[in-house]
Design an enzyme around this catalytic site. Structure first.
Site, PDB file in Angstrom:
ATOM      1  N   HIS A 166     -37.069 -33.874  12.077  1.00 50.28           N
ATOM      2  CA  HIS A 166     -37.755 -34.207  11.129  1.00 50.28           C
ATOM      3  C   HIS A 166     -39.377 -33.623  11.305  1.00 50.28           C
ATOM      4  O   HIS A 166     -40.414 -33.240  10.726  1.00 50.28           O
ATOM      5  CB  HIS A 166     -38.137 -35.630  11.220  1.00 50.28           C
ATOM      6  CG  HIS A 166     -36.878 -36.478  10.659  1.00 50.28           C
ATOM      7  ND1 HIS A 166     -36.034 -37.288  11.399  1.00 50.28           N
ATOM      8  CD2 HIS A 166     -36.122 -36.552   9.467  1.00 50.28           C
ATOM      9  CE1 HIS A 166     -35.175 -37.924  10.621  1.00 50.28           C
ATOM     10  NE2 HIS A 166     -35.190 -37.304   9.506  1.00 50.28           N
ATOM     11  N   ARG A 169     -30.797 -27.744   7.551  1.00 51.85           N
ATOM     12  CA  ARG A 169     -30.185 -27.530   8.850  1.00 51.85           C
ATOM     13  C   ARG A 169     -29.056 -26.235   8.706  1.00 51.85           C
ATOM     14  O   ARG A 169     -29.408 -25.102   8.993  1.00 51.85           O
ATOM     15  CB  ARG A 169     -29.412 -28.618   9.123  1.00 51.85           C
ATOM     16  CG  ARG A 169     -30.618 -29.622   9.992  1.00 51.85           C
ATOM     17  CD  ARG A 169     -29.805 -30.905  10.143  1.00 51.85           C
ATOM     18  NE  ARG A 169     -29.694 -31.803   8.778  1.00 51.85           N
ATOM     19  CZ  ARG A 169     -29.849 -32.779   8.692  1.00 51.85           C
ATOM     20  NH1 ARG A 169     -29.689 -33.835   9.865  1.00 51.85           N
ATOM     21  NH2 ARG A 169     -29.685 -33.450   7.422  1.00 51.85           N
TER      22      ARG A 169
HETATM   23  P1  ADP Z   1     -32.001 -38.542   3.884  1.00 50.16           P
HETATM   24  O1  ADP Z   1     -31.402 -39.889   4.082  1.00 50.16           O
HETATM   25  O2  ADP Z   1     -33.103 -38.452   2.912  1.00 50.16           O
HETATM   26  O3  ADP Z   1     -31.228 -37.462   4.147  1.00 50.16           O
HETATM   27  P2  ADP Z   1     -33.096 -38.002   6.516  1.00 50.16           P
HETATM   28  O4  ADP Z   1     -34.125 -38.761   7.518  1.00 50.16           O
HETATM   29  O5  ADP Z   1     -31.696 -38.092   7.215  1.00 50.16           O
HETATM   30  O6  ADP Z   1     -33.114 -38.820   5.154  1.00 50.16           O
HETATM   31  O7  ADP Z   1     -33.505 -36.658   6.359  1.00 50.16           O
HETATM   32  C1  ADP Z   1     -34.749 -36.326   5.833  1.00 50.16           C
HETATM   33  C2  ADP Z   1     -34.883 -35.046   5.608  1.00 50.16           C
HETATM   34  O8  ADP Z   1     -35.228 -34.182   6.773  1.00 50.16           O
HETATM   35  C3  ADP Z   1     -33.780 -34.178   4.928  1.00 50.16           C
HETATM   36  O9  ADP Z   1     -34.183 -33.208   4.091  1.00 50.16           O
HETATM   37  C4  ADP Z   1     -33.207 -33.767   6.105  1.00 50.16           C
HETATM   38  O10 ADP Z   1     -32.162 -32.597   5.729  1.00 50.16           O
HETATM   39  C5  ADP Z   1     -34.184 -33.292   7.086  1.00 50.16           C
HETATM   40  N1  ADP Z   1     -33.860 -33.353   8.317  1.00 50.16           N
HETATM   41  C6  ADP Z   1     -33.497 -34.217   8.906  1.00 50.16           C
HETATM   42  N2  ADP Z   1     -33.216 -33.837  10.255  1.00 50.16           N
HETATM   43  C7  ADP Z   1     -33.270 -32.432  10.411  1.00 50.16           C
HETATM   44  C8  ADP Z   1     -33.417 -31.460  11.453  1.00 50.16           C
HETATM   45  N3  ADP Z   1     -32.770 -31.424  12.409  1.00 50.16           N
HETATM   46  N4  ADP Z   1     -33.625 -30.192  10.986  1.00 50.16           N
HETATM   47  C9  ADP Z   1     -34.132 -30.038   9.636  1.00 50.16           C
HETATM   48  N5  ADP Z   1     -34.232 -31.070   8.768  1.00 50.16           N
HETATM   49  C10 ADP Z   1     -33.847 -32.134   8.998  1.00 50.16           C
END
Ligand code: ADP
Length: 159
Positions: free
Chosen positions: A17, A91
């Site tokens: 994030h 990802r």
């Molecule tokens: P959601 O429940 O909306 O998926 P997350 O907190 O899991 O919430 O993710 C929020 C955003 O951050 C999403 O767009 C997700 O793809 C991105 N994200 C989470 N972890 C990573 C990572 N390791 N690399 C790139 N993007 C990420």
């Protein structure tokens, strides 16, 4: 001034994030990190705990970042808070299908709000909050995945 909104569960925030937020800050003047409270999604951390962790780990950037908690529709909030774009992280190809549906649904709801996708650093391309919580359950080392402050909070929570 260009304002972007980065929504997510952030349950908890990881280096993945943080990588996306820092990339977005190179394009937008200000970034709103929106912590979504989802009625049907069970979260490990409360919204307040997630907000606290985001603020602590992003402390060097808080002059350009606002952290907001919301239980409203994200695309509606984006407009209300004065952002023009929603930021999402990608990802792998597996993220694409879900993001594709979400982006088009959001366009139907608010046609003038667009989504921008950033690809994470390769070393975080496997990383998710769910993976971190899974590793934590089995007492694995979390230091490669999230800042120490967050690691301590996870360990405290699962103790
Ligand atoms: P959601 O429940 O909306 O998926 P997350 O907190 O899991 O919430 O993710 C929020 C955003 O951050 C999403 O767009 C997700 O793809 C991105 N994200 C989470 N972890 C990573 C990572 N390791 N690399 C790139 N993007 C990420």
């Amino acid at each position: 001034m260009k304002v972007g909104l980065y929504p997510g569960s952030f349950d908890p925030i990881t280096y993945g994030h943080m990588d996306i937020a820092k990339r977005a800050l190179k394009v937008f003047d200000r970034l709103i990190i929106l912590i979504s409270v989802h009625p049907t999604k069970h979260a490990l951390f409360s919204a307040e705990e997630r907000e606290d962790m985001v603020k602590v780990v992003m402390k060097d950037f808080l002059d350009r970042i606002d952290v907001v908690v919301s239980d409203d529709l994200t695309v509606k909030q984006t407009k209300k808070l004065g952002a023009t774009h929603m930021i999402r992280g990608l990802r792998a190809v597996t993220d694409f299908e879900y993001e594709f549906q979400l982006t088009h649904a959001n366009r139907v709801l608010e046609s003038d709000i667009d989504s921008i996708f950033f690809m994470t650093d390769n070393k975080y391309s496997f990383l998710s909050s769910a993976t971190v919580k899974e590793i934590a359950l089995f007492k694995g080392d979390l230091i490669p995945f999230a800042p120490k402050y967050v690691v301590d909070k996870i360990e405290e929570k699962l103790r």
